[in-house]
Design a protein around this motif. Sequence first.
Motif, PDB file in Angstrom:
ATOM      1  N   GLY A   1       0.793  -1.221   0.000  1.00  0.00           N
ATOM      2  CA  GLY A   1       0.000   0.000   0.000  1.00  0.00           C
ATOM      3  C   GLY A   1       0.827   1.272   0.000  1.00  0.00           C
ATOM      4  N   PHE A   2       0.129   2.416   0.116  1.00  0.00           N
ATOM      5  CA  PHE A   2       0.751   3.715  -0.138  1.00  0.00           C
ATOM      6  C   PHE A   2       1.362   4.366   1.098  1.00  0.00           C
ATOM      7  CE2 PHE A   2      -3.075   6.824   0.489  1.00  0.00           C
ATOM      8  CZ  PHE A   2      -3.469   6.157   1.618  1.00  0.00           C
ATOM      9  N   VAL A   3       1.721   3.554   2.110  1.00  0.00           N
ATOM     10  CA  VAL A   3       2.380   4.090   3.298  1.00  0.00           C
ATOM     11  C   VAL A   3       3.897   3.936   3.239  1.00  0.00           C
ATOM     12  CG1 VAL A   3       0.354   3.685   4.733  1.00  0.00           C
ATOM     13  CG2 VAL A   3       2.146   1.959   4.652  1.00  0.00           C
ATOM     14  N   ASN A   4       4.440   3.505   2.108  1.00  0.00           N
ATOM     15  CA  ASN A   4       5.887   3.590   1.922  1.00  0.00           C
ATOM     16  C   ASN A   4       6.287   5.061   1.869  1.00  0.00           C
ATOM     17  OD1 ASN A   4       6.396   0.623   1.252  1.00  0.00           O
ATOM     18  ND2 ASN A   4       4.897   1.168  -0.322  1.00  0.00           N
ATOM     19  N   THR A   5       7.551   5.343   2.169  1.00  0.00           N
ATOM     20  CA  THR A   5       7.978   6.740   2.145  1.00  0.00           C
ATOM     21  C   THR A   5       9.254   6.908   1.342  1.00  0.00           C
ATOM     22  OG1 THR A   5       8.671   8.633   3.461  1.00  0.00           O
ATOM     23  CG2 THR A   5       9.143   6.495   4.393  1.00  0.00           C
ATOM     24  N   SER A   6       9.245   7.918   0.503  1.00  0.00           N
ATOM     25  CA  SER A   6      10.425   8.216  -0.313  1.00  0.00           C
ATOM     26  C   SER A   6      11.610   8.557   0.586  1.00  0.00           C
ATOM     27  CB  SER A   6      10.118   9.401  -1.240  1.00  0.00           C
ATOM     28  OG  SER A   6       9.820  10.560  -0.477  1.00  0.00           O
ATOM     29  N   ILE A   7      12.793   8.350   0.070  1.00  0.00           N
ATOM     30  CA  ILE A   7      14.003   8.633   0.843  1.00  0.00           C
ATOM     31  C   ILE A   7      14.092  10.121   1.174  1.00  0.00           C
ATOM     32  CG2 ILE A   7      15.416   8.885  -1.231  1.00  0.00           C
ATOM     33  CD1 ILE A   7      16.492   7.519   2.251  1.00  0.00           C
ATOM     34  N   VAL A   8      13.561  10.974   0.303  1.00  0.00           N
ATOM     35  CA  VAL A   8      13.543  12.412   0.600  1.00  0.00           C
ATOM     36  C   VAL A   8      12.729  12.673   1.856  1.00  0.00           C
ATOM     37  CG1 VAL A   8      12.729  14.658  -0.216  1.00  0.00           C
ATOM     38  CG2 VAL A   8      13.922  13.126  -1.782  1.00  0.00           C
TER      39      VAL A   8
ATOM     40  N   SER B   1      13.260  -1.042   1.903  1.00  0.00           N
ATOM     41  CA  SER B   1      12.540  -0.975   3.170  1.00  0.00           C
ATOM     42  C   SER B   1      11.380   0.004   3.051  1.00  0.00           C
ATOM     43  CB  SER B   1      13.473  -0.537   4.297  1.00  0.00           C
ATOM     44  OG  SER B   1      13.879   0.804   4.108  1.00  0.00           O
ATOM     45  N   LEU B   2      10.543   0.029   4.082  1.00  0.00           N
ATOM     46  CA  LEU B   2       9.406   0.949   4.104  1.00  0.00           C
ATOM     47  C   LEU B   2       9.857   2.387   3.937  1.00  0.00           C
ATOM     48  CD1 LEU B   2       6.206   0.915   4.908  1.00  0.00           C
ATOM     49  CD2 LEU B   2       7.058   1.916   7.035  1.00  0.00           C
ATOM     50  N   VAL B   3      11.050   2.715   4.434  1.00  0.00           N
ATOM     51  CA  VAL B   3      11.523   4.098   4.437  1.00  0.00           C
ATOM     52  C   VAL B   3      12.454   4.423   3.275  1.00  0.00           C
ATOM     53  CG1 VAL B   3      11.198   4.422   6.908  1.00  0.00           C
ATOM     54  CG2 VAL B   3      13.335   3.446   6.082  1.00  0.00           C
ATOM     55  N   ASN B   4      12.603   3.501   2.344  1.00  0.00           N
ATOM     56  CA  ASN B   4      13.378   3.746   1.124  1.00  0.00           C
ATOM     57  C   ASN B   4      12.997   2.685   0.099  1.00  0.00           C
ATOM     58  OD1 ASN B   4      15.202   4.652  -0.773  1.00  0.00           O
ATOM     59  ND2 ASN B   4      17.029   3.979   0.336  1.00  0.00           N
ATOM     60  N   PRO B   5      11.746   2.725  -0.391  1.00  0.00           N
ATOM     61  CA  PRO B   5      11.237   1.640  -1.233  1.00  0.00           C
ATOM     62  C   PRO B   5      11.824   1.664  -2.638  1.00  0.00           C
ATOM     63  CG  PRO B   5       9.650   3.408  -1.135  1.00  0.00           C
ATOM     64  CD  PRO B   5      10.755   3.791  -0.184  1.00  0.00           C
ATOM     65  N   LEU B   6      11.726   0.534  -3.281  1.00  0.00           N
ATOM     66  CA  LEU B   6      12.104   0.424  -4.686  1.00  0.00           C
ATOM     67  C   LEU B   6      10.904   0.800  -5.543  1.00  0.00           C
ATOM     68  CD1 LEU B   6      13.934  -3.032  -4.497  1.00  0.00           C
ATOM     69  CD2 LEU B   6      15.003  -0.762  -4.586  1.00  0.00           C
ATOM     70  N   PRO B   7      11.127   1.558  -6.629  1.00  0.00           N
ATOM     71  CA  PRO B   7      10.011   1.874  -7.517  1.00  0.00           C
ATOM     72  C   PRO B   7       9.498   0.606  -8.186  1.00  0.00           C
ATOM     73  CG  PRO B   7      12.117   2.555  -8.481  1.00  0.00           C
ATOM     74  CD  PRO B   7      12.400   2.110  -7.096  1.00  0.00           C
ATOM     75  N   PRO B   8       8.206   0.543  -8.500  1.00  0.00           N
ATOM     76  CA  PRO B   8       7.235   1.649  -8.484  1.00  0.00           C
ATOM     77  C   PRO B   8       6.308   1.640  -7.261  1.00  0.00           C
ATOM     78  CG  PRO B   8       6.371  -0.140  -9.817  1.00  0.00           C
ATOM     79  CD  PRO B   8       7.680  -0.630  -9.246  1.00  0.00           C
ATOM     80  N   ALA B   9       6.824   1.396  -6.062  1.00  0.00           N
ATOM     81  CA  ALA B   9       5.978   1.348  -4.868  1.00  0.00           C
ATOM     82  C   ALA B   9       5.206   2.655  -4.689  1.00  0.00           C
ATOM     83  CB  ALA B   9       6.845   1.086  -3.636  1.00  0.00           C
ATOM     84  N   PRO B  10       3.948   2.581  -4.277  1.00  0.00           N
ATOM     85  CA  PRO B  10       3.160   3.800  -4.020  1.00  0.00           C
ATOM     86  C   PRO B  10       3.617   4.470  -2.727  1.00  0.00           C
ATOM     87  CG  PRO B  10       1.892   1.869  -3.385  1.00  0.00           C
ATOM     88  CD  PRO B  10       3.169   1.352  -4.008  1.00  0.00           C
ATOM     89  N   VAL B  11       3.542   5.808  -2.686  1.00  0.00           N
ATOM     90  CA  VAL B  11       4.095   6.534  -1.530  1.00  0.00           C
ATOM     91  C   VAL B  11       3.262   7.750  -1.103  1.00  0.00           C
ATOM     92  CG1 VAL B  11       6.485   5.870  -2.089  1.00  0.00           C
ATOM     93  CG2 VAL B  11       5.548   7.997  -3.011  1.00  0.00           C
ATOM     94  N   THR B  12       2.064   7.932  -1.649  1.00  0.00           N
ATOM     95  CA  THR B  12       1.408   9.226  -1.503  1.00  0.00           C
ATOM     96  C   THR B  12       1.118   9.619  -0.062  1.00  0.00           C
ATOM     97  OG1 THR B  12       0.437   9.175  -3.709  1.00  0.00           O
ATOM     98  CG2 THR B  12      -0.626  10.583  -2.118  1.00  0.00           C
ATOM     99  N   LEU B  13       0.849   8.689   0.839  1.00  0.00           N
ATOM    100  CA  LEU B  13       0.524   9.072   2.210  1.00  0.00           C
ATOM    101  C   LEU B  13       1.765   9.503   2.996  1.00  0.00           C
ATOM    102  CD1 LEU B  13      -1.937   9.314   4.075  1.00  0.00           C
ATOM    103  CD2 LEU B  13      -1.451   6.998   4.901  1.00  0.00           C
ATOM    104  N   CYS B  14       2.948   9.376   2.422  1.00  0.00           N
ATOM    105  CA  CYS B  14       4.181   9.386   3.216  1.00  0.00           C
ATOM    106  C   CYS B  14       4.438  10.667   3.979  1.00  0.00           C
ATOM    107  CB  CYS B  14       5.379   9.035   2.348  1.00  0.00           C
ATOM    108  SG  CYS B  14       5.895  10.309   1.174  1.00  0.00           S
TER     109      CYS B  14
END
Length: 573
Positions: A284-291, A327-340
């Motif tokens: 789901g979209f609770v992954n978070t981009s490294i930024v 990991s959850l805090v630096n996912p591999l694309p194309p993981a969704p991240v919008t809620l992050c």
Amino acid sequence: MSPDTDTRTERIILQAVIANRLDSIAGEMGLVLERSARSPIFAEACDFACGICNARGELVSQLSGIPILATAGSFSVQAVLERYGDTIADGDAYIVNDPYYGGNHLPDIGIITPVFAGGELLFFCVSRAHHGDIGGSAAGSYNPKATEIFQEGLRIPPLRLVNRGVMVEEVLDLITYNTRNPGMLRSDLLAQTGANRIGRRRLLEMLEQYSAGVICRTVEEILDQAEKLARERIAALPEGIFTGVELVDDDGFQEEPIRIEARVIKKSDSLTVDFSGTDSQVRGFVNTSIVTTTTAACIAVLWVLGPDVPRNGGAFRAITVNAPRGSLVNPLPPAPVTLCTLTPAGEVIAAIFKALAAAVPEQIPAGFGRYCGPSFYGVDPRTERFYVGFAFCALGSGGAMDGLDGSPYMAPISNYGGVRTPNIESNEVQYPHITLCHEMEPDTAGPGRYRGGPGIRYAIRFYDPKPGIAMFGDGMKIPPYGLKGGETGSLNRASLYTCEEEVPLQSKESPRQLQPGDSVMLVSSGGGGWGSPMERDPELVLQDVRDGIVSIEAAGRVYGVVIEKTGGLTPEF
């Protein structure tokens, strides 16, 4: 006084003058953006941040806007530098939102404007702002059932939007045509470029007053001073490895909570935040981009170091973030991240807070409420125009600290103090709904010697022909934590009321169609408490009862304070 002392004093004064001048420029950019934007998310909620970076992309100054946006500005600049390098020209402006290439999440669009003097690149003006819709399969671009980023909206790698002073209309059209409200998006992007233009103009005025060499040398000194102060504060912390764990409710697919583990390693005058113990990326979209992970970690550490440490790239040099790929805090694309930027950014901060609470408990707050509410959308019957709105009127509250009750009605900790809450009259003008209630909810504040802020009860009724909502957020299972014997805050709650029934809403639901007359009720969570509730001053408990924050029953049950129905303490107090 020796000549050397005079010179040193003059340098300190010059640093202060230029630092304040840069801050005022960033602040003016924010005012321009707020007053020129059309969308309520800009003009009412002020969900944006403006800043200035040096030619290397280090953040020099920022408007006190949304921390998770302001701190991330340098990443967008560095992405532009990486892609365009020596081809960056005077009069250009660039646009980016890709979470895998310099962005937080797709709705946050960055506009980057270089500033040249004498043919030399000296600064970048940056505005980052959350837009109401950036496409994707759900209006508002928060899609709780997205399983890849392509379902969340349009990805914009660093692109040249303005070429030597001329808008690249093809790029602007391509972006706006892929959203549900192209006119609104276009005007808001122009507001961002306009804010940057004002920033550029003010910087050039400053460069006329001081030479480029003096300003650039002074900026370097400002960054070095910030690094020195940050390292001094870190050096004063206890040596050791401190571990904190926070949980995310779920990702909208799995029921199990998701673990974020932060190991804060303090060695000499530097801190490393290691997320190696964090769960792998999820569906789901609770992954978070490294930024977002990096900026959240910096927010947490700088909170602990104190408000007088400048929030700039110099201070960030003392902080290292290790976030394993995949990991959850630096996912591999194309993981969704919008809620992050809400979840799990807030939980990243909370995990670091929990870790450092073992070292400096008096500087750490208890848990903050997590955002949980709908985006709502449809066609306004008054204008026949499509609209998208968000439940900014249902924000949760802050956690208590040693000596302070939690602040009421706050944004999540990742947006601390940045998101403004629109008044309900403005919302009713802008969106086709009626506000049914908007009030503090009793017995939601986490009890403690210092209690958390209370939650909010907020309900609206829709009257447009085909309204829709998409629930997104967290905190329906994991409450805001308490510290030093303080108790947890309440959980988020939400319900849909139709003409026939009450339907409990989950924190992450697929978009659903409503009917005219349907209403949504949200009860946001209160913040966690700090210290034992039995140590709270009875007079403060009595005042909470009078204010409707604590019921008479809870005053006796939780705080051991017996209050007469007349509203006074019993004689033993």
